[in-house]
Write an enzyme that holds these catalytic residues in place. Structure first.
Site, short mmCIF file in Angstrom:
data_model
loop_
_atom_site.label_atom_id
_atom_site.label_comp_id
_atom_site.label_asym_id
_atom_site.label_seq_id
_atom_site.Cartn_x
_atom_site.Cartn_y
_atom_site.Cartn_z
N HIS A 17 0.84 -1.21 0.00
CA HIS A 17 0.00 0.00 0.00
C HIS A 17 0.87 1.26 0.00
O HIS A 17 0.61 2.20 -0.73
CB HIS A 17 -0.86 0.07 1.28
CG HIS A 17 -1.93 -0.96 1.41
ND1 HIS A 17 -2.07 -1.73 2.55
CD2 HIS A 17 -2.92 -1.34 0.57
CE1 HIS A 17 -3.11 -2.53 2.40
NE2 HIS A 17 -3.65 -2.34 1.20
N LYS A 41 -15.78 -6.97 4.75
CA LYS A 41 -14.61 -7.37 5.56
C LYS A 41 -14.82 -7.04 7.02
O LYS A 41 -15.28 -5.94 7.35
CB LYS A 41 -13.35 -6.62 5.09
CG LYS A 41 -12.80 -7.12 3.76
CD LYS A 41 -11.51 -6.37 3.43
CE LYS A 41 -10.95 -6.75 2.07
NZ LYS A 41 -9.87 -5.87 1.65
N ARG A 90 -2.67 -6.20 -8.13
CA ARG A 90 -1.69 -7.27 -8.01
C ARG A 90 -1.95 -8.42 -8.98
O ARG A 90 -1.04 -9.12 -9.37
CB ARG A 90 -1.71 -7.87 -6.58
CG ARG A 90 -1.14 -6.99 -5.53
CD ARG A 90 -1.58 -7.48 -4.17
NE ARG A 90 -3.03 -7.54 -4.10
CZ ARG A 90 -3.73 -7.76 -3.01
NH1 ARG A 90 -3.12 -7.99 -1.88
NH2 ARG A 90 -5.04 -7.77 -3.04
N SER A 128 -3.12 -7.51 3.25
CA SER A 128 -3.38 -7.30 4.68
C SER A 128 -3.82 -8.62 5.32
O SER A 128 -3.44 -8.92 6.46
CB SER A 128 -4.48 -6.26 4.88
OG SER A 128 -4.08 -5.01 4.38
O1 PNS Z 1 -8.77 -2.22 0.75
P1 PNS Z 1 -10.08 -2.64 0.18
O2 PNS Z 1 -10.89 -3.41 1.22
O3 PNS Z 1 -9.95 -3.39 -1.10
O4 PNS Z 1 -10.88 -1.30 -0.17
C1 PNS Z 1 -12.22 -1.34 -0.58
C2 PNS Z 1 -12.89 0.01 -0.27
C3 PNS Z 1 -12.83 0.29 1.21
C4 PNS Z 1 -12.18 1.09 -1.05
C5 PNS Z 1 -14.37 -0.11 -0.76
O5 PNS Z 1 -15.02 -1.14 -0.07
C6 PNS Z 1 -15.12 1.21 -0.58
O6 PNS Z 1 -15.00 2.09 -1.41
N1 PNS Z 1 -15.88 1.33 0.54
C7 PNS Z 1 -16.66 2.53 0.81
C8 PNS Z 1 -18.13 2.31 0.45
C9 PNS Z 1 -18.36 2.43 -1.04
O7 PNS Z 1 -18.17 3.47 -1.65
N2 PNS Z 1 -18.78 1.32 -1.65
C10 PNS Z 1 -19.12 1.31 -3.07
C11 PNS Z 1 -17.91 1.08 -3.94
S1 PNS Z 1 -18.23 -0.33 -4.86
#
Ligand code: PNS
Length: 164
Positions: A17, A41, A90, A128
């Site tokens: 990251h 998650k 990745r 992670s």
């Molecule tokens: O590190 P991650 O878990 O791959 O990140 C995913 C994240 C947190 C960026 C995504 O779940 C997110 O944008 N969450 C906020 C809520 C949202 O906007 N959801 C719609 C996007 S599909």
């Protein structure tokens, strides 16, 4: 001024990251690192802990701001009047998920585009989840996480192990 957002759960932040965020900070004038909620998650670290770990790891970079946000990424991008969302890739599996998210974010906020940066080959295997798995069993995560937060992560999992 061109700004971007590096969003993620960062539970915890990894060296992979950090590499993506620093590369984004070379391309954009300003980077907002947004610690968001991924509803699929369950996290080990609180949002405050994750923000703190990112701040400790990126303290030398003055065009990077780190904050938690509980809401849609597309709304956060609107709030920050940001030009782009930057995410690391990745693998093909990453691409499928990220591609879908980028299309949803574009639909919700047509002013923001998602840009993908390839991971460095040395971080291809890193996630992670893998850090948490190794740390849970007391394995060595030195090469996986920024040195500034190694102790914090190890002590969290030491506590968890003692509780079980
Ligand atoms: O590190 P991650 O878990 O791959 O990140 C995913 C994240 C947190 C960026 C995504 O779940 C997110 O944008 N969450 C906020 C809520 C949202 O906007 N959801 C719609 C996007 S599909």
């Amino acid at each position: 001024m061109k700004t971007c957002i590096c969003p993620g759960s960062f539970d915890p932040v990894t060296r992979g990251h950090i590499d993506i965020i620093k590369r984004a900070a070379l391309i954009f004038d300003k980077v907002y690192v947004a610690v968001l909620i991924n509803s699929s998650k369950k996290t080990v670290f609180t949002v405050d802990e994750r923000v703190e770990m990112l701040k400790k790891s990126l303290y030398l970079n003055d065009n990077i701001t780190i904050e938690g946000f509980s809401g849609l990424l597309s709304d956060y991008a609107k709030m920050k009047e940001s030009d782009a969302i930057v995410k690391g890739l990745r693998s093909v599996t990453d691409f499928e998920n990220e591609f879908q998210m980028s299309l949803i974010n574009k639909k919700l906020n047509p002013n923001v585009d998602t840009i993908f940066l390839n991971t460095k080959a040395e971080y291809m295997y890193l996630s992670s989840n893998m850090v948490k798995e190794v740390a849970f069993y007391g394995g060595d995560i030195t090469d996986f996480v920024p040195p500034e937060i190694l102790e914090q992560i190890n002590s969290k999992f030491e506590k968890t192990r003692n509780e079980n």
